[in-house]
Design a protein around this motif. Sequence first.
Motif, PDB file in Angstrom:
ATOM      1  N   ALA A 249      19.711 -43.469 -58.183  1.00 32.85           N
ATOM      2  CA  ALA A 249      18.568 -42.813 -57.550  1.00 32.85           C
ATOM      3  C   ALA A 249      18.893 -42.383 -56.121  1.00 32.85           C
ATOM      4  CB  ALA A 249      17.361 -43.750 -57.560  1.00 32.85           C
ATOM      5  N   ALA A 250      19.603 -43.236 -55.394  1.00 32.51           N
ATOM      6  CA  ALA A 250      19.947 -42.907 -54.011  1.00 32.51           C
ATOM      7  C   ALA A 250      20.804 -41.653 -53.931  1.00 32.51           C
ATOM      8  CB  ALA A 250      20.677 -44.090 -53.360  1.00 32.51           C
ATOM      9  N   THR A 251      21.801 -41.539 -54.816  1.00 28.81           N
ATOM     10  CA  THR A 251      22.652 -40.351 -54.798  1.00 28.81           C
ATOM     11  C   THR A 251      21.920 -39.128 -55.326  1.00 28.81           C
ATOM     12  OG1 THR A 251      23.567 -41.093 -56.920  1.00 28.81           O
ATOM     13  CG2 THR A 251      24.838 -41.595 -54.946  1.00 28.81           C
ATOM     14  N   LEU A 252      21.006 -39.329 -56.274  1.00 22.84           N
ATOM     15  CA  LEU A 252      20.220 -38.206 -56.789  1.00 22.84           C
ATOM     16  C   LEU A 252      19.395 -37.573 -55.667  1.00 22.84           C
ATOM     17  CD1 LEU A 252      18.232 -38.178 -60.116  1.00 22.84           C
ATOM     18  CD2 LEU A 252      17.263 -37.178 -58.054  1.00 22.84           C
ATOM     19  N   PHE A 253      18.664 -38.407 -54.934  1.00 21.72           N
ATOM     20  CA  PHE A 253      17.817 -37.872 -53.871  1.00 21.72           C
ATOM     21  C   PHE A 253      18.633 -37.387 -52.678  1.00 21.72           C
ATOM     22  CE2 PHE A 253      14.534 -40.484 -56.035  1.00 21.72           C
ATOM     23  CZ  PHE A 253      13.626 -39.451 -56.289  1.00 21.72           C
ATOM     24  N   TYR A 254      19.728 -38.083 -52.391  1.00 22.69           N
ATOM     25  CA  TYR A 254      20.586 -37.643 -51.277  1.00 22.69           C
ATOM     26  C   TYR A 254      21.113 -36.238 -51.527  1.00 22.69           C
ATOM     27  CZ  TYR A 254      24.587 -37.333 -48.125  1.00 22.69           C
ATOM     28  OH  TYR A 254      25.492 -36.908 -47.174  1.00 22.69           O
ATOM     29  N   THR A 255      21.685 -35.998 -52.702  1.00 17.70           N
ATOM     30  CA  THR A 255      22.241 -34.664 -52.987  1.00 17.70           C
ATOM     31  C   THR A 255      21.136 -33.621 -53.131  1.00 17.70           C
ATOM     32  OG1 THR A 255      22.313 -35.199 -55.371  1.00 17.70           O
ATOM     33  CG2 THR A 255      24.314 -35.591 -54.081  1.00 17.70           C
ATOM     34  N   LEU A 256      19.978 -34.034 -53.631  1.00 11.58           N
ATOM     35  CA  LEU A 256      18.877 -33.091 -53.794  1.00 11.58           C
ATOM     36  C   LEU A 256      18.404 -32.552 -52.455  1.00 11.58           C
ATOM     37  CD1 LEU A 256      16.853 -31.772 -55.760  1.00 11.58           C
ATOM     38  CD2 LEU A 256      15.382 -33.772 -55.430  1.00 11.58           C
ATOM     39  N   PHE A 257      18.263 -33.436 -51.477  1.00  5.21           N
ATOM     40  CA  PHE A 257      17.764 -33.002 -50.169  1.00  5.21           C
ATOM     41  C   PHE A 257      18.875 -32.487 -49.256  1.00  5.21           C
ATOM     42  CE2 PHE A 257      14.313 -35.818 -51.568  1.00  5.21           C
ATOM     43  CZ  PHE A 257      13.229 -34.975 -51.356  1.00  5.21           C
ATOM     44  N   ARG A 258      20.107 -32.976 -49.462  1.00  2.00           N
ATOM     45  CA  ARG A 258      21.211 -32.526 -48.606  1.00  2.00           C
ATOM     46  C   ARG A 258      21.742 -31.166 -49.060  1.00  2.00           C
ATOM     47  NH1 ARG A 258      25.595 -34.822 -45.668  1.00  2.00           N
ATOM     48  NH2 ARG A 258      26.589 -33.035 -44.641  1.00  2.00           N
ATOM     49  N   TYR A 259      21.855 -30.973 -50.374  1.00  2.00           N
ATOM     50  CA  TYR A 259      22.457 -29.750 -50.896  1.00  2.00           C
ATOM     51  C   TYR A 259      21.481 -28.899 -51.702  1.00  2.00           C
ATOM     52  CZ  TYR A 259      26.500 -32.666 -49.823  1.00  2.00           C
ATOM     53  OH  TYR A 259      27.392 -33.476 -49.189  1.00  2.00           O
ATOM     54  N   ASN A 260      20.233 -29.325 -51.759  1.00  2.00           N
ATOM     55  CA  ASN A 260      19.196 -28.614 -52.503  1.00  2.00           C
ATOM     56  C   ASN A 260      19.475 -28.566 -54.006  1.00  2.00           C
ATOM     57  OD1 ASN A 260      16.668 -27.354 -52.471  1.00  2.00           O
ATOM     58  ND2 ASN A 260      17.591 -25.316 -52.555  1.00  2.00           N
ATOM     59  N   ARG A 261      20.212 -29.539 -54.481  1.00  2.00           N
ATOM     60  CA  ARG A 261      20.485 -29.681 -55.915  1.00  2.00           C
ATOM     61  C   ARG A 261      20.896 -31.135 -56.168  1.00  2.00           C
ATOM     62  NH1 ARG A 261      26.047 -29.917 -56.367  1.00  2.00           N
ATOM     63  NH2 ARG A 261      27.200 -29.065 -54.601  1.00  2.00           N
ATOM     64  N   SER A 262      20.533 -31.657 -57.306  1.00  2.00           N
ATOM     65  CA  SER A 262      20.970 -33.009 -57.647  1.00  2.00           C
ATOM     66  C   SER A 262      22.315 -32.905 -58.361  1.00  2.00           C
ATOM     67  CB  SER A 262      19.935 -33.694 -58.545  1.00  2.00           C
ATOM     68  OG  SER A 262      19.654 -32.911 -59.677  1.00  2.00           O
ATOM     69  N   ASP A 263      23.340 -33.445 -57.743  1.00  2.00           N
ATOM     70  CA  ASP A 263      24.719 -33.273 -58.212  1.00  2.00           C
ATOM     71  C   ASP A 263      25.052 -34.308 -59.286  1.00  2.00           C
ATOM     72  OD1 ASP A 263      27.450 -32.037 -57.762  1.00  2.00           O
ATOM     73  OD2 ASP A 263      27.892 -34.153 -57.394  1.00  2.00           O
ATOM     74  N   ALA A 264      25.347 -33.834 -60.492  1.00  2.00           N
ATOM     75  CA  ALA A 264      25.563 -34.730 -61.631  1.00  2.00           C
ATOM     76  C   ALA A 264      26.723 -35.704 -61.431  1.00  2.00           C
ATOM     77  CB  ALA A 264      25.762 -33.914 -62.906  1.00  2.00           C
TER      78      ALA A 264
END
Length: 427
Positions: A249-264
């Motif tokens: 969850a932490a990496t999902l939200f981090y990449t979502l807000f940092r890169y505007n996409r959730s990185d698989a």
Amino acid sequence: MSVNELSLGINTTWVVLTAAMILLMEGGFALLEAGFVRYKNSVNIIMKVFADITIGTLCFYLIGFGLMYGDDLGGVVGKSGFALSGNLSHLDIPIGLETFWLFQCAFVIAVISIVSGAVAERINFRAYLLYAILMTTFIYPIAGHWIWGGGWISKLGMLDFAGSAVIHALGGFSALAAAIMIGPRKGKFTKNGISSVSLPSNLPLASVGAFLLWFGWFGFNAGSTLSATDVRIGHIAIVTMLSAAAGGAATLFYTLFRYNRSDAPSVINGSLAGLVGITAGCAFVNTPSAIFIGAVSGLLMMAATNWLEARQIDDPVGAFPVHAASGIWGTLAVGLFSTDGGVFTGGGWTLLGIQLLGLIALCAWGFVTTWIGLKVISLVVPLRSTEEEEEVGLDISYHGIMAAHQAPEFIEYENYYAEVKEKAADS
């Protein structure tokens, strides 16, 4: 049947089942790494995993187990138990010796598989076989003796229930040494030091591998009780689940807000980082602590990935960020959050200091012995594949076949493949 016989039977069944779960993690490693690398190197990934299982099992049986769990010699190494013979009466275990060996064998196979991912797509297969022998015979067993076999670190009181330090941090720093020595894949970094994108060949395959690893981790952690009647099993399973979920969850939200996409790939590795982070303390910390440990593990995995990229160190599957960074944090977290002796639970700083000392010793041991070992191996065979082998792919170069015959790489090198088969037939 006596109560003791019934207890032995139940414990034996439990440990054999959890050992099988850990062994299934090798399928997870195979799928995860094959999905992260390019098609032309998929078979090579699988062959390295089979080398881990076959060679690692035999080496650990003949020598490694004795060095790890034999009679203590100066707090450094065991001196009995080779091929399960000699004096092993000092082992205080609620199961038979052969059952205990099987469980520990599953662990040693996992350690070498960590290194496999860091050197994917460019290590010489023969060199890898020699290193697998070195790791499963000497490097891991000696380090394991220090913590789990009655060695000097265990006598200090270090806590590592299922191996954040002795398996993951050790394996991660061994992977780092190997990745540095062998160097990055051709074209991975530009002349300006910028990392080029190397797209995974099959992310659904990698995700299935991660799920298999997640499943096997319940055997990894809960099975380390060695007892089916241990009341901690349920708690260990819950904190394992929570930490893995928090890491993902932490990496999902981090990449979502940092890169505007959730990185698989990041979310996959974030969940694995959460599993690594809780492995040391799964029997010692409460559920809120487990969630915090998992979330921090995921974020540290991201930071370590960036650290590697900045230093032009190529780690195709994230072995160092997942296993070393999270393993270090998870081991130190025991000193912070352990319900008995942690800094934040009124225990003072002693346990944290012991955890730190043990970590330094294990990480240094893994890095230095791998560096020296690979230097020696390089005198026998080249450590790295040739430019042509890397360009064509290690599947064809070392194994004479490709995983997917419709892959673009296969079509591109179809003529070369035919030549390889023809030469093999002539020989």
